[in-house]
Design an enzyme around this catalytic site. Structure first.
Site, short mmCIF file in Angstrom:
data_model
loop_
_atom_site.label_atom_id
_atom_site.label_comp_id
_atom_site.label_asym_id
_atom_site.label_seq_id
_atom_site.Cartn_x
_atom_site.Cartn_y
_atom_site.Cartn_z
N LYS A 93 -12.55 27.53 55.35
CA LYS A 93 -12.12 28.57 55.51
C LYS A 93 -10.83 28.31 56.55
O LYS A 93 -10.88 28.22 57.65
CB LYS A 93 -12.83 30.29 56.06
CG LYS A 93 -12.77 31.37 55.51
CD LYS A 93 -12.12 32.04 54.66
CE LYS A 93 -11.39 32.73 54.19
NZ LYS A 93 -9.83 32.57 53.72
N GLN A 114 -9.78 26.41 64.03
CA GLN A 114 -10.09 27.26 62.77
C GLN A 114 -11.95 27.27 62.47
O GLN A 114 -12.47 28.32 63.26
CB GLN A 114 -9.25 27.11 61.24
CG GLN A 114 -9.78 28.46 60.17
CD GLN A 114 -9.75 29.20 60.44
OE1 GLN A 114 -7.61 29.31 61.39
NE2 GLN A 114 -9.51 30.87 60.68
N LYS A 117 -13.52 29.16 65.45
CA LYS A 117 -13.37 30.65 65.60
C LYS A 117 -13.92 31.01 64.22
O LYS A 117 -14.55 32.25 64.59
CB LYS A 117 -11.64 30.33 64.82
CG LYS A 117 -11.61 32.14 64.62
CD LYS A 117 -9.83 32.31 64.09
CE LYS A 117 -9.15 31.27 64.25
NZ LYS A 117 -6.79 31.69 63.73
N LYS A 129 -7.41 24.28 56.61
CA LYS A 129 -5.51 24.98 57.00
C LYS A 129 -5.25 24.32 55.85
O LYS A 129 -5.19 23.21 55.79
CB LYS A 129 -5.59 25.04 58.67
CG LYS A 129 -4.06 25.77 58.79
CD LYS A 129 -4.85 27.37 59.53
CE LYS A 129 -3.98 28.45 59.43
NZ LYS A 129 -4.47 29.80 59.58
N GLY A 168 -3.66 33.91 53.99
CA GLY A 168 -2.47 34.27 54.27
C GLY A 168 -2.34 33.55 55.63
O GLY A 168 -3.51 32.89 56.72
N ASP A 169 -1.18 33.12 56.05
CA ASP A 169 -1.25 33.46 58.21
C ASP A 169 0.83 32.76 57.80
O ASP A 169 1.31 34.09 56.91
CB ASP A 169 -0.98 31.50 58.33
CG ASP A 169 -1.11 30.63 59.99
OD1 ASP A 169 -2.61 31.43 60.11
OD2 ASP A 169 -0.15 30.13 60.13
N ASN A 243 2.63 40.27 60.09
CA ASN A 243 1.00 41.14 59.90
C ASN A 243 0.45 41.02 61.55
O ASN A 243 -0.05 42.44 61.43
CB ASN A 243 0.45 40.36 59.06
CG ASN A 243 -1.09 40.34 59.32
OD1 ASN A 243 -2.03 40.25 59.71
ND2 ASN A 243 -1.03 41.54 57.81
N SER A 380 -11.94 38.66 55.80
CA SER A 380 -11.78 37.64 55.10
C SER A 380 -13.38 37.51 54.68
O SER A 380 -13.30 37.57 53.43
CB SER A 380 -10.70 36.07 55.61
OG SER A 380 -9.50 36.14 55.41
P1 NDP Z 1 3.30 36.67 60.24
O1 NDP Z 1 4.19 35.44 59.35
O2 NDP Z 1 3.89 37.56 59.05
O3 NDP Z 1 5.05 36.82 61.15
C1 NDP Z 1 5.42 36.25 61.94
C2 NDP Z 1 6.02 36.37 63.54
O4 NDP Z 1 6.30 35.74 64.36
C3 NDP Z 1 7.57 36.77 62.70
O5 NDP Z 1 7.79 37.71 63.61
C4 NDP Z 1 8.62 35.60 63.01
O6 NDP Z 1 9.43 35.65 62.99
C5 NDP Z 1 7.46 34.54 64.52
N1 NDP Z 1 7.37 33.03 64.56
C6 NDP Z 1 7.48 32.79 63.47
N2 NDP Z 1 7.77 30.92 63.97
C7 NDP Z 1 7.99 31.36 64.97
C8 NDP Z 1 8.60 30.16 66.15
N3 NDP Z 1 8.49 29.13 65.70
N4 NDP Z 1 9.53 31.24 66.50
C9 NDP Z 1 9.24 32.01 67.15
N5 NDP Z 1 8.73 33.40 66.47
C10 NDP Z 1 7.99 33.07 65.40
O7 NDP Z 1 2.52 35.50 60.64
P2 NDP Z 1 1.72 36.18 60.95
O8 NDP Z 1 1.50 37.48 62.14
O9 NDP Z 1 -0.23 36.44 60.03
O10 NDP Z 1 0.92 35.14 62.06
C11 NDP Z 1 1.35 35.23 63.63
C12 NDP Z 1 0.30 34.06 64.73
O11 NDP Z 1 -1.19 35.13 64.13
C13 NDP Z 1 0.59 33.02 63.73
O12 NDP Z 1 0.31 32.18 65.20
C14 NDP Z 1 -1.19 32.75 63.43
O13 NDP Z 1 -1.51 31.54 63.19
C15 NDP Z 1 -1.64 34.12 63.25
N6 NDP Z 1 -2.76 34.31 63.29
C16 NDP Z 1 -3.14 34.96 61.68
C17 NDP Z 1 -3.43 35.12 61.54
C18 NDP Z 1 -3.61 36.11 59.82
O14 NDP Z 1 -4.18 37.05 59.55
N7 NDP Z 1 -2.40 36.52 59.73
C19 NDP Z 1 -4.73 35.16 62.27
C20 NDP Z 1 -5.04 34.49 62.87
C21 NDP Z 1 -4.06 34.31 63.06
P3 NDP Z 1 10.59 35.13 62.60
O15 NDP Z 1 9.76 36.65 60.98
O16 NDP Z 1 11.77 35.54 63.25
O17 NDP Z 1 10.12 34.30 62.01
O1 2IT Z 2 -5.22 31.94 61.69
C1 2IT Z 2 -6.37 32.64 61.27
O2 2IT Z 2 -7.61 32.75 61.56
C2 2IT Z 2 -5.90 32.91 59.40
N1 2IT Z 2 -4.79 32.62 59.59
C3 2IT Z 2 -6.42 33.82 58.45
C4 2IT Z 2 -6.90 32.95 58.01
C5 2IT Z 2 -8.30 33.20 56.94
O3 2IT Z 2 -8.99 32.93 56.21
O4 2IT Z 2 -7.84 34.66 56.93
#
Ligand code: NDP
Ligand code: 2IT
Length: 449
Positions: A93, A114, A117, A129, A168-169, A243, A380
């Site tokens: 997952k 992951q 976590k 992943k 997603g991520d 997100n 999830s």
């Molecule tokens: P999104 O794509 O929704 O947003 C990512 C954000 O981070 C954007 O503002 C983006 O800016 C910025 N960003 C991405 N890459 C870079 C970079 N190389 N340098 C600077 N800024 C960057 O992703 P999420 O919000 O889903 O994910 C954000 C983080 O949270 C990641 O590390 C992800 O692995 C982690 N995460 C996400 C989960 C989820 O449920 N979605 C769960 C747990 C962890 P820009 O638009 O300019 O690229």
């Molecule tokens: O990094 C993370 O934990 C995520 N991007 C969410 C993974 C998931 O299966 O919901």
């Protein structure tokens, strides 16, 4: 820190040699191996069974070509990945990341993290992943759809509701999950909960969108509470505006904090009055535009280009929610110098090892990613449950379960740290608590010959 246990040192050496070209993966492995030392010292059975040697090698890595046709009729080729890291406690997952920086090292670090976590959530989910170096930025909906369909045409062979459940991520939100899920269903002629983060009308869970960001604040709240503190009246800085960042900012604001800065990969906006999230949501969720727009629309707000500057903004609470290694030693020191008291990681591995040392040696409260951001994958897991029982829970029911899970994760981290002589070290606590459950499960299931 380094190893005093020679077995762990030798496991790390072997990985460092074998995967010398994978710096992010090695960074993630090193931190876990260093912090589980007190457990390993008293568990020769785990050493004899090669549990840790096995844990640092993914069960399966799938790398594939993704060809698709752009709007101009030209064939484009990207690389797709799925790292199925560990299935000891449940189906693989973990999310899918679409970003030009994606490579095997990043996929493996994310898959490895992951596992721990997911173990911390208390739900039966293994770790995995995936993703691609495809960049959704600037692509039309049609291009994103065709890419997702091609990606799933290969991925479909390797996943399933009982095998591997992606989500997603970075770069993969509701739009992408919809296209991916649609293609899986088409290819298999089967509706199942094979992906999470789905749209609400076709099997998604209420509160999944909010879950990671809310969860970061629930974890932060537990950390603060344990130290006689609250969010009320605090100033917060949250990097990213995707997100995780948006819903982290929403909950922090509800809890009484003022979020004064957010960012994207081009720079950060500072708003002394507190970020207006409706404006951020309009720019990011609806228009998919740049955060610099915020300063054009909100009086008094200032945009500054560059990624690191956000950490020089004075704050009490810092919640990095963008990407890996976004806080280096210099940024960590700037946070400390400006009086920051607590950091909870929303992104995966956003602080470099040096940055973590600076936080810990200056006695900041520090909530590591694999604990603090586990609310997303936990929800999830709740989406998988709802799909299996063919029922949908209300927003409040899911949110309440999420809150309970985050409270439990904080307690598990704090208790494990204390039990192994590292009281207050939530990095060690998270790694130890996550590790033990996977290790026991691998022991119980034997070695495959
Ligand atoms: P999104 O794509 O929704 O947003 C990512 C954000 O981070 C954007 O503002 C983006 O800016 C910025 N960003 C991405 N890459 C870079 C970079 N190389 N340098 C600077 N800024 C960057 O992703 P999420 O919000 O889903 O994910 C954000 C983080 O949270 C990641 O590390 C992800 O692995 C982690 N995460 C996400 C989960 C989820 O449920 N979605 C769960 C747990 C962890 P820009 O638009 O300019 O690229
Ligand atoms: O990094 C993370 O934990 C995520 N991007 C969410 C993974 C998931 O299966 O919901």
């Amino acid at each position: 820190m380094s190893f005093t246990n020679s077995y762990l040192a030798s496991v790390y050496e072997k990985v460092a040699t074998r995967d010398a070209d994978q710096p992010e993966f090695l960074q993630a492995v090193k931190e876990v191996l260093e912090t589980i030392e007190p457990v390993v010292n008293e568990r020769p059975d785990l050493v004899n069974a090669g549990v840790i040697d096995r844990m640092v090698e993914p069960e399966r890595v799938i790398v594939f070509r993704v060809s698709w046709v752009d709007d101009a009729g030209k064939v484009q080729v990207n690389r797709g990945f799925r790292v199925q890291f560990n299935s000891a406690i449940g189906p693989y997952k973990g999310g899918l990341r679409f970003h030009p920086s994606v490579n095997l090292s990043i996929m493996k670090f994310l898959g490895f993290e992951q596992c721990f976590k997911n173990s911390l959530t208390g739900l039966p989910m293994g770790g995995g992943k995936g993703g691609s170096d495809f960049d959704p930025k600037g692509k039309s909906d049609g291009e994103v759809m065709r890419f997702c369909q091609s990606f799933m045409t290969e991925l479909e062979k390797h996943i399933g509701q009982f095998t591997d459940v992606p989500a997603g991520d970075i770069g993969v939100g509701a739009r992408e999950v919809g296209y991916l899920f649609g293609q899986y269903k088409r290819l298999r002629n089967e509706y199942s909960g094979v992906m999470t983060g789905k749209g609400i009308p076709y099997g998604g869970s209420l509160a999944r969108k909010q879950a990671t960001g809310y969860g970061v604040c629930y974890y932060m709240n537990e950390m603060l509470k344990d130290n006689g503190l609250t969010f009320e009246g605090k100033t917060a800085v949250i990097s990213g505006s995707g997100n995780v960042a948006i819903y982290c900012a929403e909950k922090a604001t509800t809890y009484g904090a003022k979020v004064v800065a957010m960012s994207d990969s081009s720079g950060y906006v500072y708003d002394a009055n507190g970020i207006n999230l409706d404006v951020i949501k309009q720019i990011k969720e609806v228009e998919r535009a740049r955060i610099s727009e915020y300063a054009k629309r909100v009086d008094g707000a200032v945009f500054t280009p560059g990624c690191n500057g956000i950490w020089t903004v004075k704050c009490d609470l810092a919640m990095p929610c963008a990407t890996q290694n976004e806080i280096n030693a210099e940024s960590a020191q700037a946070l400390v110098d400006n009086g920051c008291i607590a950091v909870a990681e929303g992104a995966n591995m956003p602080s470099t090892p040096d940055a973590i040392s600076i936080f810990q040696s200056n006695k900041l409260l520090f909530g590591p990613a694999k604990a603090a951001n586990a609310g997303g994958v936990a929800t999830s897991g709740l989406e998988m449950t709802q799909n299996s029982i063919r029922l949908s829970w209300s927003f409040d029911e899911v949110d309440e379960k999420l809150h309970g899970i985050m409270v439990n994760i904080y307690a598990a981290c704090a208790n494990a740290a204390k039990a192994y002589g590292r009281e207050g070290d939530l990095v060690a606590g998270a790694n130890i608590a996550g590790f033990i459950k996977i290790a026991e499960s691998m022991m119980a299931q034997g070695v495959a010959y």
